[in-house]
Design a protein around this motif. Structure first.
Motif, PDB file in Angstrom:
ATOM      1  N   ASP B 155       0.856  -1.186   0.000  1.00 45.09           N
ATOM      2  CA  ASP B 155       0.000   0.000   0.000  1.00 45.09           C
ATOM      3  C   ASP B 155       0.897   1.243   0.000  1.00 45.09           C
ATOM      4  OD1 ASP B 155      -2.247   1.485  -0.085  1.00 45.09           O
ATOM      5  OD2 ASP B 155      -2.795   1.232   2.020  1.00 45.09           O
ATOM      6  N   GLU B 157       1.266   5.734  -1.328  1.00 42.54           N
ATOM      7  CA  GLU B 157       0.756   6.924  -1.995  1.00 42.54           C
ATOM      8  C   GLU B 157       1.655   7.227  -3.179  1.00 42.54           C
ATOM      9  OE1 GLU B 157       0.893   9.559   1.311  1.00 42.54           O
ATOM     10  OE2 GLU B 157      -1.145   9.090   1.936  1.00 42.54           O
ATOM     11  N   THR B 175      -3.328   6.506  -5.648  1.00 42.14           N
ATOM     12  CA  THR B 175      -3.102   5.233  -4.958  1.00 42.14           C
ATOM     13  C   THR B 175      -2.802   4.162  -6.022  1.00 42.14           C
ATOM     14  OG1 THR B 175      -5.417   4.606  -5.144  1.00 42.14           O
ATOM     15  CG2 THR B 175      -4.786   5.877  -3.187  1.00 42.14           C
ATOM     16  N   GLN B 193       5.587   4.536   0.738  1.00 36.47           N
ATOM     17  CA  GLN B 193       4.949   3.355   1.327  1.00 36.47           C
ATOM     18  C   GLN B 193       4.218   3.705   2.621  1.00 36.47           C
ATOM     19  OE1 GLN B 193       6.781  -0.454   1.100  1.00 36.47           O
ATOM     20  NE2 GLN B 193       8.526   0.279  -0.090  1.00 36.47           N
ATOM     21  N   LYS B 194       3.048   3.093   2.819  1.00 41.08           N
ATOM     22  CA  LYS B 194       2.313   3.261   4.072  1.00 41.08           C
ATOM     23  C   LYS B 194       2.809   2.229   5.070  1.00 41.08           C
ATOM     24  CE  LYS B 194      -1.872   5.414   2.424  1.00 41.08           C
ATOM     25  NZ  LYS B 194      -3.320   5.283   2.224  1.00 41.08           N
TER      26      LYS B 194
END
Lengths: 195, 195
Positions: B155, B157, B175, B193-194
């Motif tokens: 996941d 951004e 995304t 990266q999340k």
């Protein structure tokens, strides 16, 4: 607030950085950052006492950060509405002096923390073929990096880069067998692999 | 020669860069670099025709490089006796706008070459937990990177950063499921990266 990167040494302030400092209602910074920006400060200048309250400062206040604010600098205290103005980092100055490409380099910080994660990252990135710019720790500097290079059988040039941008600037070159020795505490260590 | 990084857009020239340009006997650069430095050029300005002869220029000639000369710039033509003055790169401007840390980021260039090595590097560095600043290629941009992120189940951004430092600056966020689309050709793609 506006966080302005003043560069790693004198003479590196950008036009937009200078403009922000000149227009500020108040300027905050550590002693060295205030010295670098001195000639452009026309308002009150204060040393930073409480880093965690920086985000409470009014919109037209300027916070000076040595190097680039987003490169181990004060940019981490900037909120969404704050502005960050980039500056020249120690890694950029080191690469300019040694003519080393910035795109194949990996920055690693050992400063002020347990150096085991930094060591693991160093080994991994060396194996990936990358050059390294290390912000070292007293117990993890050129000698320790040289030992790792010998163990990995990687041939490389090592450079200690001290006082970048100052008249006392000193760049010493060495090898894994004869690593350079820094004469001061605050320096960067550049590792350039031979191909 | 002196290779001066003029920054990725207007207003980013440093004090030492400006000094070098003012004192130059002749200034060489691409059109965009000459435009950025225009107000400080007091001598003859020439566009570069033969990049491979740059190292033959006299000591007091200045060669302008957009961004930082050592970050995919003209610093690669500098010899040992030449001087390189760092400048603000596209990656720094992108990280200042998005408040992303520069120390955990990996720069990858897909520009003007087969993008398979860039793709392999991207996958490796994403798996290493790093954020990415990609100089993309027409066939290897946000859509392709988004597909890779989905395959790796990472996941993140995505930001397309266009015309950094210019009035037309545009940063679009997306995304992996809905990647941002750049409206121009020359842009940087930031992958955060999340955690």
């Amino acid at each position: 607030m506006i966080v302005v990167g003043v560069g790693v040494g004198p003479g590196m302030l950008t036009e937009e950085g200078i403009r922000a400092i000149r227009k500020a209602s108040v300027v905050y910074g550590a002693k060295r950052a205030l010295e670098i920006a001195q000639e452009y400060i026309t308002c009150e200048a204060k040393t930073i006492k409480d880093y965690k309250s920086l985000h409470l400062l009014p919109a037209d206040s300027v916070v000076l950060s040595t190097g680039d604010p987003m490169f181990s600098g004060l940019g981490k205290f900037a909120g969404e509405k704050d502005t960050v103005i980039p500056g020249i980092s120690s890694m950029q100055a080191a690469c300019a002096r040694t003519k080393v490409n910035l795109t194949n380099i990996c920055a690693i910080t050992a400063h002020g923390r347990d150096f085991e994660p930094a060591k693991a990252e160093l080994i991994r990135e060396l194996k990936n073929g990358r050059n390294i710019f290390l912000l070292p720790e007293e117990a993890f500097g050129p000698r320790e990096v040289a030992e790792i290079l010998k163990e990995l059988e990687i041939d490389a040039e090592l450079y200690t880069c001290e006082n970048l941008g100052y008249p006392e600037e000193r760049i010493a070159k060495g090898t894994p067998d004869k690593p350079p020795i820094a004469e001061t505490i605050l320096y960067g260590l550049l590792v350039v692999q031979k191909r």
